[in-house]
Scaffold this motif. Structure first.
Motif, short mmCIF file in Angstrom:
data_model
loop_
_atom_site.label_atom_id
_atom_site.label_comp_id
_atom_site.label_asym_id
_atom_site.label_seq_id
_atom_site.Cartn_x
_atom_site.Cartn_y
_atom_site.Cartn_z
N VAL A 115 0.87 -1.17 0.00
CA VAL A 115 0.00 0.00 0.00
C VAL A 115 0.90 1.22 0.00
N ASP A 116 0.83 2.02 -1.03
CA ASP A 116 1.65 3.24 -1.11
C ASP A 116 0.98 4.34 -0.31
N VAL A 171 -2.92 5.11 8.65
CA VAL A 171 -4.13 4.47 9.16
C VAL A 171 -5.27 4.61 8.15
N ALA A 172 -5.51 5.82 7.71
CA ALA A 172 -6.63 6.05 6.78
C ALA A 172 -6.43 5.30 5.47
N GLU A 173 -5.19 5.21 5.01
CA GLU A 173 -4.93 4.65 3.69
C GLU A 173 -4.73 3.13 3.69
N PRO A 194 -8.27 0.08 5.49
CA PRO A 194 -9.27 -0.71 4.74
C PRO A 194 -8.70 -2.01 4.18
N VAL A 195 -7.44 -2.00 3.78
CA VAL A 195 -6.82 -3.20 3.23
C VAL A 195 -6.64 -4.26 4.32
N GLU A 222 -10.04 -5.69 5.28
CA GLU A 222 -10.48 -6.60 4.24
C GLU A 222 -9.83 -7.98 4.42
N ALA A 223 -8.53 -7.96 4.76
CA ALA A 223 -7.82 -9.22 4.99
C ALA A 223 -8.36 -9.93 6.23
N LEU A 224 -8.67 -9.18 7.26
CA LEU A 224 -9.21 -9.79 8.48
C LEU A 224 -10.57 -10.43 8.23
N ASP A 225 -11.36 -9.82 7.40
CA ASP A 225 -12.73 -10.30 7.17
C ASP A 225 -12.82 -11.36 6.08
N ALA A 226 -11.71 -11.59 5.38
CA ALA A 226 -11.73 -12.55 4.27
C ALA A 226 -11.91 -13.97 4.78
#
Length: 304
Positions: free
Chosen positions: A284-285, A291-293, A296-297, A300-304
């Protein structure tokens, strides 16, 4: 069913801990595992950016404050401690986020590396030799025995050179031959998310972080540790090594702080190279707010 951990990786001062804390906040099923070779030492708090007591009260952390700074601590011991911590988390049905920038420790746990044994008497002899002739001479010997390992470490990194020679001479095998090799990246269930900054911005963040550590009392912390004594491993920690030299009268405080900044910048470059070679990392660049950027990634990994 045991769920594989998530890993937040990247260079020092990139915001890994902030992102991991934010991802775990408000969830009672997520715990953090520190993957930092120096946060295992009690009393080495400011200079290692160890989570505060308030942060630890908010989110459960593991593998902090395992040993005294007078003790040596190896990657094998870290693997053992990690397995126990991960089993503890899994038993409660919780999810782990690994957070930290010690590349070898990270690979040792996510890939379950075949870590070589230890030969303490040989290590002591090599350490004494390094003190006498300098690490560069030992690095030359390592280059003959194991050129692959020698290329991976600086000629001034006494601890790593001594360890590599210890394994070469003790086992009769090249240090670089253990496990699948650090150049192999087998399939892994661990989802790795890397934080990557523009190099100039990261450089400025490092300088700011060092200034904040000094303002928070890093010199006093180093003085207390110096009085109690440090193991060879702990004494090499960024920030402490330079301030110990100042406290010993070998350099001015300003010069010591400048050296901390310089060495930390170089360390960040090595971390980027280390993690950058791993094709399994999703980068993630970051432009402004990690935190804000990146959150979400990670979510998403936690909920996958």
């Amino acid at each position: 069913m045991t769920r594989a951990p998530i890993a937040v990786v990247g260079p020092t001062a990139s915001g890994k801990s902030s992102v991991a804390l934010a991802a775990a906040a408000g969830r009672d099923d997520v715990e953090l595992i520190s993957v930092d070779s120096m946060q295992v030492y009690r009393g080495m708090d400011i200079g290692t950016a160890k989570p505060t007591r308030a942060e630890r009260d908010r989110v459960r952390h593991h593998l902090l404050d395992l040993v005294d700074p007078t003790d040596e601590f190896s990657v094998t011991e870290f693997q053992r401690a990690y397995r126990a911590a991960f089993a503890d988390i899994a038993e409660r049905g919780h999810r782990a986020i690994l957070v930290g920038g010690t590349g070898l420790y990270h690979r040792a746990v996510i890939d379950d590396l075949d870590v070589p044994g230890e030969w303490p008497d040989l290590r002591r002899r090599l350490s004494d030799e390094a003190d006498t002739v300098g690490p560069e001479r030992l690095h030359e010997r390592l280059a003959l025995l194991d050129p692959v390992a020698a290329e991976r470490m600086e000629a001034t990194n006494t601890r790593r050179i001594v360890r590599a020679l210890e394994v070469c001479e003790g086992s009769g095998r090249p240090f670089s031959s253990f496990g699948p090799g650090l150049d192999a990246y087998p399939p892994s269930t661990v989802r790795q998310i890397g934080l990557r900054w523009d190099r100039a911005v990261l450089t400025e963040r490092i300088g700011q972080r060092v200034r904040q550590m000094m303002d928070a009392g890093l010199l006093d912390e180093a003085r207390v540790l110096a009085d109690a004594g440090l193991s060879k491993t702990a004494a090499q920690a960024l920030g402490y090594k330079e301030l110990l030299a100042h406290l010993a009268g070998e350099t001015s405080l300003d010069a010591a702080v400048a050296e901390i900044v310089l060495r930390t910048r170089r360390f960040a470059v090595r971390q980027l190279r280390w993690f950058g070679r791993d094709p399994r990392v999703r980068w993630v660049d970051i432009e402004h707010d990690p935190v804000a950027e990146a959150l979400p990634v990670v979510r998403e990994a936690l909920d996958a």
